[in-house]
Scaffold this motif. Structure first.
Motif, PDB file in Angstrom:
ATOM      1  N   LEU A  55      29.591  14.329  91.566  1.00 17.77           N
ATOM      2  CA  LEU A  55      28.693  13.671  90.624  1.00 17.77           C
ATOM      3  C   LEU A  55      28.125  14.714  89.666  1.00 17.77           C
ATOM      4  N   GLY A  56      28.216  14.438  88.384  1.00 11.70           N
ATOM      5  CA  GLY A  56      27.739  15.394  87.388  1.00 11.70           C
ATOM      6  C   GLY A  56      28.623  16.630  87.283  1.00 11.70           C
ATOM      7  N   ASP A  57      29.854  16.532  87.760  1.00  3.00           N
ATOM      8  CA  ASP A  57      30.815  17.645  87.691  1.00  3.00           C
ATOM      9  C   ASP A  57      30.319  18.865  88.466  1.00  3.00           C
ATOM     10  N   ARG A  58      29.520  18.583  89.518  1.00  2.00           N
ATOM     11  CA  ARG A  58      28.855  19.662  90.254  1.00  2.00           C
ATOM     12  C   ARG A  58      29.808  20.645  90.919  1.00  2.00           C
ATOM     13  N   PHE A  59      30.815  20.133  91.620  1.00  2.00           N
ATOM     14  CA  PHE A  59      31.682  21.043  92.379  1.00  2.00           C
ATOM     15  C   PHE A  59      32.501  21.935  91.452  1.00  2.00           C
ATOM     16  N   ARG A  60      33.071  21.369  90.418  1.00  3.19           N
ATOM     17  CA  ARG A  60      33.869  22.165  89.476  1.00  3.19           C
ATOM     18  C   ARG A  60      33.011  23.239  88.825  1.00  3.19           C
ATOM     19  N   ARG A  61      31.824  22.873  88.399  1.00  2.00           N
ATOM     20  CA  ARG A  61      30.937  23.855  87.774  1.00  2.00           C
ATOM     21  C   ARG A  61      30.521  24.934  88.786  1.00  2.00           C
ATOM     22  N   TYR A  62      30.299  24.534  90.041  1.00  2.00           N
ATOM     23  CA  TYR A  62      29.936  25.489  91.091  1.00  2.00           C
ATOM     24  C   TYR A  62      31.076  26.479  91.338  1.00  2.00           C
ATOM     25  N   VAL A  63      32.279  25.955  91.506  1.00  2.00           N
ATOM     26  CA  VAL A  63      33.431  26.827  91.765  1.00  2.00           C
ATOM     27  C   VAL A  63      33.652  27.776  90.593  1.00  2.00           C
ATOM     28  N   ASN A  64      33.642  27.239  89.387  1.00  2.00           N
ATOM     29  CA  ASN A  64      33.867  28.085  88.216  1.00  2.00           C
ATOM     30  C   ASN A  64      32.762  29.120  88.039  1.00  2.00           C
ATOM     31  N   GLY A  65      31.518  28.708  88.235  1.00  2.00           N
ATOM     32  CA  GLY A  65      30.392  29.616  88.001  1.00  2.00           C
ATOM     33  C   GLY A  65      30.119  30.586  89.135  1.00  2.00           C
ATOM     34  N   VAL A  66      30.074  30.078  90.353  1.00  2.00           N
ATOM     35  CA  VAL A  66      29.678  30.911  91.489  1.00  2.00           C
ATOM     36  C   VAL A  66      30.882  31.633  92.105  1.00  2.00           C
ATOM     37  N   VAL A  67      31.925  30.896  92.408  1.00  2.00           N
ATOM     38  CA  VAL A  67      33.074  31.487  93.097  1.00  2.00           C
ATOM     39  C   VAL A  67      33.894  32.369  92.163  1.00  2.00           C
ATOM     40  N   PHE A  68      34.087  31.931  90.912  1.00  2.00           N
ATOM     41  CA  PHE A  68      34.949  32.670  89.989  1.00  2.00           C
ATOM     42  C   PHE A  68      34.184  33.330  88.841  1.00  2.00           C
ATOM     43  N   GLY A  69      32.878  33.466  88.973  1.00  2.00           N
ATOM     44  CA  GLY A  69      32.095  34.249  88.027  1.00  2.00           C
ATOM     45  C   GLY A  69      32.119  33.789  86.583  1.00  2.00           C
ATOM     46  N   GLY A  70      32.207  32.477  86.369  1.00  2.00           N
ATOM     47  CA  GLY A  70      32.149  31.940  85.012  1.00  2.00           C
ATOM     48  C   GLY A  70      33.501  31.696  84.363  1.00  2.00           C
ATOM     49  N   VAL A  71      34.578  32.023  85.042  1.00  9.03           N
ATOM     50  CA  VAL A  71      35.921  31.768  84.517  1.00  9.03           C
ATOM     51  C   VAL A  71      36.324  30.352  84.912  1.00  9.03           C
ATOM     52  N   GLU A  72      36.974  29.633  83.993  1.00 15.23           N
ATOM     53  CA  GLU A  72      37.379  28.259  84.289  1.00 15.23           C
ATOM     54  C   GLU A  72      38.619  28.251  85.187  1.00 15.23           C
ATOM     55  N   ALA A  73      38.376  28.240  86.483  1.00 16.80           N
ATOM     56  CA  ALA A  73      39.449  28.204  87.475  1.00 16.80           C
ATOM     57  C   ALA A  73      39.906  26.767  87.728  1.00 16.80           C
TER      58      ALA A  73
END
Length: 192
Positions: A55-73
């Motif tokens: 909901l709210g694209d939370r997981f994708r934003r979390y993975v991209n921001g936290v796990v991959f340091g801001g890169v769109e994985a």
């Protein structure tokens, strides 16, 4: 056009479908079979988990921001393909295989839930933080997945086949995300 619409609205559809599938449950599962019931329940349970997670694209934003340091994985299209044909498709195929062939061929739905639950908990432990979907993964997925794996009758081959599908899907997602992240970092490095 259809793809962008689905990318924007599939989580709302998951909520509606998850509730609708649960509301159909009182009509029964053919033969009152516990294994079929567990495999059937995998879909609405997973759909409701997807609402917490996406909901709210939370997981994708979390993975991209936290796990991959801001890169769109992961892109919105990746998330759509993972969840609709990946999760919903596997669960539907598992239900059909269980009904028309043998309940053990439906074990992929149970293992998919169990592996996903373990993945969320492992990510939270590794990063020492909540990740979107963690609550339903820990409180519902792991207990339900364990129960289903232990109570859906299946041969050793059926268990291995199902586990390979579940781990394979999660490994493919991780490898794809790492590949996209490396490619994204390379582009940033060339541009910088």
């Amino acid at each position: 056009m259809v793809r962008s619409y689905l990318e924007a609205h599939w989580v709302a559809a998951a909520l509606c479908m998850g509730i609708a599938l649960l509301l159909l449950l009182p009509l029964g599962v053919p033969g009152g079979d516990r294994a079929l019931l567990l495999i059937y329940l995998a879909s609405p349970i997973y759909m409701l988990h997807q609402v917490e997670e996406h909901l709210g694209d939370r997981f994708r934003r979390y993975v991209n921001g936290v796990v991959f340091g801001g890169v769109e994985a992961l892109t919105p299209g990746d998330v759509l393909l993972i969840n609709l044909p990946g999760v919903w498709g596997i669960n539907l195929a598992a239900l059909y295989a269980a009904y028309f062939i043998d309940p053990g061929w439906g074990l992929a739905a149970a293992y998919l839930i169990l592996v996903n639950g373990i993945t969320h908990v492992a990510m939270a432990a590794h990063l020492r933080a909540y990740n979107p979907g963690l609550a339903s993964a820990a409180l519902v997925f792991i207990p339900f997945g364990l129960y289903a794996v232990l109570h859906i009758p299946g041969t050793g081959l059926q268990h291995v086949f199902a586990l390979v599908i579940a781990i394979g899907l999660h490994a493919a997602i991780a490898l794809h995300a790492r590949h996209r992240a490396r490619a994204g970092r390379a582009v940033v490095g060339v541009a910088g």
